[in-house]
Motif scaffolding. Sequence first.
Motif, short mmCIF file in Angstrom:
data_model
loop_
_atom_site.label_atom_id
_atom_site.label_comp_id
_atom_site.label_asym_id
_atom_site.label_seq_id
_atom_site.Cartn_x
_atom_site.Cartn_y
_atom_site.Cartn_z
N VAL A 198 2.65 10.53 11.32
CA VAL A 198 2.39 10.29 12.75
C VAL A 198 2.31 8.77 12.93
O VAL A 198 1.60 8.10 12.18
CB VAL A 198 1.06 10.92 13.20
N VAL A 199 3.04 8.25 13.92
CA VAL A 199 2.97 6.81 14.20
C VAL A 199 2.46 6.60 15.61
O VAL A 199 3.00 7.16 16.57
CB VAL A 199 4.35 6.14 14.04
N PHE A 200 1.39 5.79 15.74
CA PHE A 200 0.89 5.38 17.04
C PHE A 200 1.20 3.90 17.22
O PHE A 200 0.90 3.10 16.34
CB PHE A 200 -0.63 5.55 17.13
N THR A 201 1.79 3.54 18.36
CA THR A 201 1.96 2.12 18.67
C THR A 201 1.27 1.83 19.99
O THR A 201 1.27 2.67 20.90
CB THR A 201 3.45 1.72 18.76
N THR A 202 0.68 0.62 20.09
CA THR A 202 0.03 0.27 21.36
C THR A 202 1.06 -0.17 22.40
O THR A 202 0.72 -0.42 23.54
CB THR A 202 -0.97 -0.90 21.16
N VAL A 203 2.33 -0.30 21.97
CA VAL A 203 3.37 -0.77 22.89
C VAL A 203 4.06 0.42 23.57
O VAL A 203 4.57 1.32 22.89
CB VAL A 203 4.42 -1.62 22.14
N ALA A 204 4.06 0.42 24.89
CA ALA A 204 4.59 1.56 25.65
C ALA A 204 6.10 1.73 25.42
O ALA A 204 6.80 0.79 25.07
CB ALA A 204 4.32 1.35 27.14
N HIS A 205 6.57 2.97 25.67
CA HIS A 205 8.00 3.27 25.46
C HIS A 205 8.88 2.41 26.37
O HIS A 205 9.94 1.94 25.95
CB HIS A 205 8.28 4.76 25.72
N SER A 206 8.43 2.16 27.60
CA SER A 206 9.26 1.37 28.54
C SER A 206 9.53 -0.02 27.97
O SER A 206 10.60 -0.59 28.18
CB SER A 206 8.54 1.25 29.89
N ILE A 207 8.56 -0.56 27.22
CA ILE A 207 8.75 -1.90 26.64
C ILE A 207 9.67 -1.82 25.42
O ILE A 207 10.43 -2.75 25.13
CB ILE A 207 7.39 -2.55 26.33
N HIS A 208 9.65 -0.69 24.71
CA HIS A 208 10.61 -0.49 23.62
C HIS A 208 12.04 -0.48 24.17
O HIS A 208 12.95 -1.03 23.55
CB HIS A 208 10.33 0.83 22.88
N GLU A 238 0.85 -1.19 0.00
CA GLU A 238 0.00 0.00 0.00
C GLU A 238 0.89 1.24 0.00
O GLU A 238 2.06 1.18 0.39
CB GLU A 238 -0.89 0.02 1.25
N ALA A 239 0.30 2.38 -0.40
CA ALA A 239 1.05 3.65 -0.36
C ALA A 239 0.07 4.80 -0.47
O ALA A 239 -1.11 4.60 -0.76
CB ALA A 239 2.05 3.71 -1.51
N GLY A 240 0.56 6.02 -0.23
CA GLY A 240 -0.27 7.21 -0.39
C GLY A 240 -0.13 7.74 -1.82
O GLY A 240 0.84 7.43 -2.51
N GLY A 241 -1.13 8.54 -2.25
CA GLY A 241 -1.08 9.10 -3.60
C GLY A 241 -0.19 10.34 -3.66
O GLY A 241 0.33 10.80 -2.63
N GLU A 242 -0.03 10.90 -4.86
CA GLU A 242 0.87 12.05 -5.05
C GLU A 242 0.41 13.27 -4.27
O GLU A 242 1.22 14.04 -3.78
CB GLU A 242 0.97 12.40 -6.54
N ASN A 243 -0.92 13.46 -4.18
CA ASN A 243 -1.42 14.66 -3.51
C ASN A 243 -1.85 14.35 -2.07
O ASN A 243 -2.78 14.96 -1.55
CB ASN A 243 -2.60 15.25 -4.30
N GLU A 244 -1.20 13.35 -1.45
CA GLU A 244 -1.52 13.01 -0.06
C GLU A 244 -0.26 13.15 0.79
O GLU A 244 0.51 12.20 0.94
CB GLU A 244 -2.09 11.58 0.00
N PRO A 245 -0.07 14.35 1.36
CA PRO A 245 1.19 14.60 2.08
C PRO A 245 1.22 14.09 3.52
O PRO A 245 2.27 14.09 4.14
CB PRO A 245 1.31 16.13 2.06
N LYS A 246 0.06 13.64 4.07
CA LYS A 246 0.06 13.29 5.49
C LYS A 246 -0.35 11.84 5.72
O LYS A 246 -1.31 11.36 5.11
CB LYS A 246 -0.91 14.21 6.25
N ALA A 247 0.39 11.15 6.60
CA ALA A 247 0.06 9.76 6.91
C ALA A 247 -0.02 9.55 8.42
O ALA A 247 0.74 10.16 9.18
CB ALA A 247 1.12 8.83 6.34
N VAL A 248 -0.95 8.67 8.83
CA VAL A 248 -1.01 8.23 10.23
C VAL A 248 -0.94 6.70 10.23
O VAL A 248 -1.68 6.04 9.49
CB VAL A 248 -2.32 8.70 10.91
N PHE A 249 0.00 6.16 11.01
CA PHE A 249 0.14 4.71 11.13
C PHE A 249 -0.34 4.29 12.52
O PHE A 249 0.03 4.92 13.51
CB PHE A 249 1.61 4.28 10.98
N VAL A 250 -1.15 3.22 12.58
CA VAL A 250 -1.60 2.71 13.89
C VAL A 250 -1.25 1.23 13.95
O VAL A 250 -1.79 0.42 13.19
CB VAL A 250 -3.13 2.89 14.07
N VAL A 251 -0.29 0.88 14.83
CA VAL A 251 0.19 -0.51 14.88
C VAL A 251 0.17 -1.06 16.30
O VAL A 251 0.23 -0.32 17.28
CB VAL A 251 1.63 -0.63 14.30
N SER A 252 0.09 -2.40 16.38
CA SER A 252 -0.02 -3.06 17.68
C SER A 252 1.31 -3.70 18.09
O SER A 252 1.33 -4.58 18.94
CB SER A 252 -1.09 -4.15 17.59
#
Length: 682
Positions: A98-108, A60-74
């Motif tokens: 913007v990237v959201f992860t459900t895994v806390a920083h302490s676990i990273h 998958e990918a964004g189109g040419e006129n789509e400058p913003k992405a949000v990722f949501v991962v577990s």
Amino acid sequence: VSASGFTCFPGQMWDRVLSKVKKAVVFMDDKCAESLHWNGGATSVFESGARNLKQFSSFEAGGENEPKAVFVVSTLLKGRTADIIQDIVGLSHFQYCVVFTTVAHSIHLLANNVTAELEGNPVFEQFEDKLCEWMGDMNYTAEVMHAPVVFAPVSPQLFLAPNFAHLFPLLPRDLETINTKRPEKRRFGSLTDVDLHSLSPELQIEIKSLASAVNSMFESTSTREESFALGPMSRLIAGELANHPQAKNRRKTAPNKASIVFIDRTLDLTGAAGHHGDSLVEKILTVLQPFPGHTTDVQVDMLELTNLQHIPDSQPTLAPGCLAQTQSSTARLLWETMLASKQKEAVMEVRRQLVEAASKENLPIKMGLGRVTPEQLCSYVQLFKSNWGALESHCAVIQLGLATAQTLRHPTLPRWDSCLAFERLLLQALGDSDFAGVLRQLLPLMKPQSSSGSRSGEEECGPDELLVLLVYLYSLAGEAQIADDEEEEEKVERELIGALTLVITRETELSPLLQKLTGCGSIEELTMERAHTAVEGVFDTLRELSHARDHLKQLNSVYTASDGVHQAMYRPFLRQVLEEIFHPDRPESPDIEHMSGGLTDMLKTGFSMFMKVSRPHPSDHALLFLFLVGGVTPSELRLIREVVSAHKPGTQVLVLSTRLLRPTDVPELLFTTQRLVPDIGV
């Protein structure tokens, strides 16, 4: 704090994510998508201004006129997950990620082997730099943060954590694997002795992530919890929660109080594999096809609402309906009734809601009394077919109506009653004979398919049902009469292994469970040898199942033998635990272990020599959480409600679990799941 504060928690966590999606292309992995599905679904993403919602995949990918992405991962932001993000960003033209992860920083930190206490969120900051690098300009914007969008509120009383659907308490054979890697003198005697550090890094991360998600929930509601545990895996999770670094400060200041009891599913597999629940939802989940990529929801066929013809064996062109109707309050209430009532009440309520919807729209409804039939439900649904406005207004209730009708008329449903009848027979037989005698009763059921590829009666059990029945029976093996002749049992087992191997090799196609069990994608790949090895492995696991409660002093049986007047009975473990918790004399149960943050407990024990110190008890607070590690069944939800209203009506009980179980999930979790090394996406 009342339960309602917690009911809002999953939605509030999603609000953090939704506040960032305006004008963005959103990429989401399956686990997060399943959580979203029960939290307002894709609708809420588009209502928050997102341009598109796509699968989290390198294709998958964004189109040419789509400058913003949000990722949501577990998952952790490393390995496979980081590669996919890099692929997507590389193929797109993003300037803001913007990237959201459900895994806390302490676990990273832990996953990167950092033990030091560090200021800020260095792992996330490092990843922000990488994102800018991949976008191709260090002046572009990248934000990385933790959002615990872990819980799916399947009903106000039930939260599931799809991220952890494959987390399951360990079995004795897992203990052997752990011990083979340890020096002889340091081997564990039983599963109860295993500590967190002796587990694989993947499983440690899984357990810590789960404890962290529960901690976020208590943090967001300013609640101080007392943790209790039954079972080895529950002890590890409750211990992790009790010693959670952020939790210590919270417990000093939090104004609200609650108890949480973690319970291992393995302590009662009889209830999970059994067909005695009298629950409509259990049947819906069993006979309808699962929703792609989900562990809970199912596909509802919408063909009856259209004028399309049904073409056998063709791929449907119509999007399926589902059970998660989060946008309609009427449908939500109907679903809650379906989930928590006996089948007859649930089916009557489905009919009542369809009749009410039709009469609101002045559709020509013929009121039917007496038994609810699938034909009758379908005839009500058909009334909406020609009226688009009515269909749109009541689409949610109609989907639940169709799910019910499709289940009640499903060709494999009679097998449910066959399994139930056989389980009742086995329960009685256990009290009257030794285990070999009871096992022998399974042999006539092991019938291969006829050459035409069908079972002679619809109610004949296939291999999936046979595996479920074996789990049911072996989970009660300790209740049989003591055998005079051990060899007889081995002999019957060998016959069963041979018979089941034959049944599996004679199938015309392999069910998803059999594919996982044998490691073969199709019946053509399956050799007699592979099937035999798989079945032998199944029996190695089965033999251990009845020992799961050996370490318990009081709650060590789920069986009551016949006394000549009453029949032999299954006594749900959960009922026993709750009756123990709500006992008016508040006895201290030897089996319900209190887990707290270590040192204070030691001090209390020291003091108790001189003064009376009362230990925390699960019934101390008006809010009780039950966390069933490894899954909960719909009929157990009803049981919890009944026991609480009978014993302590003022108590609010919220159930948390890793999944909503159908009987066939149990063999999958026991025989085909990598319990010791879960896939954490790295």
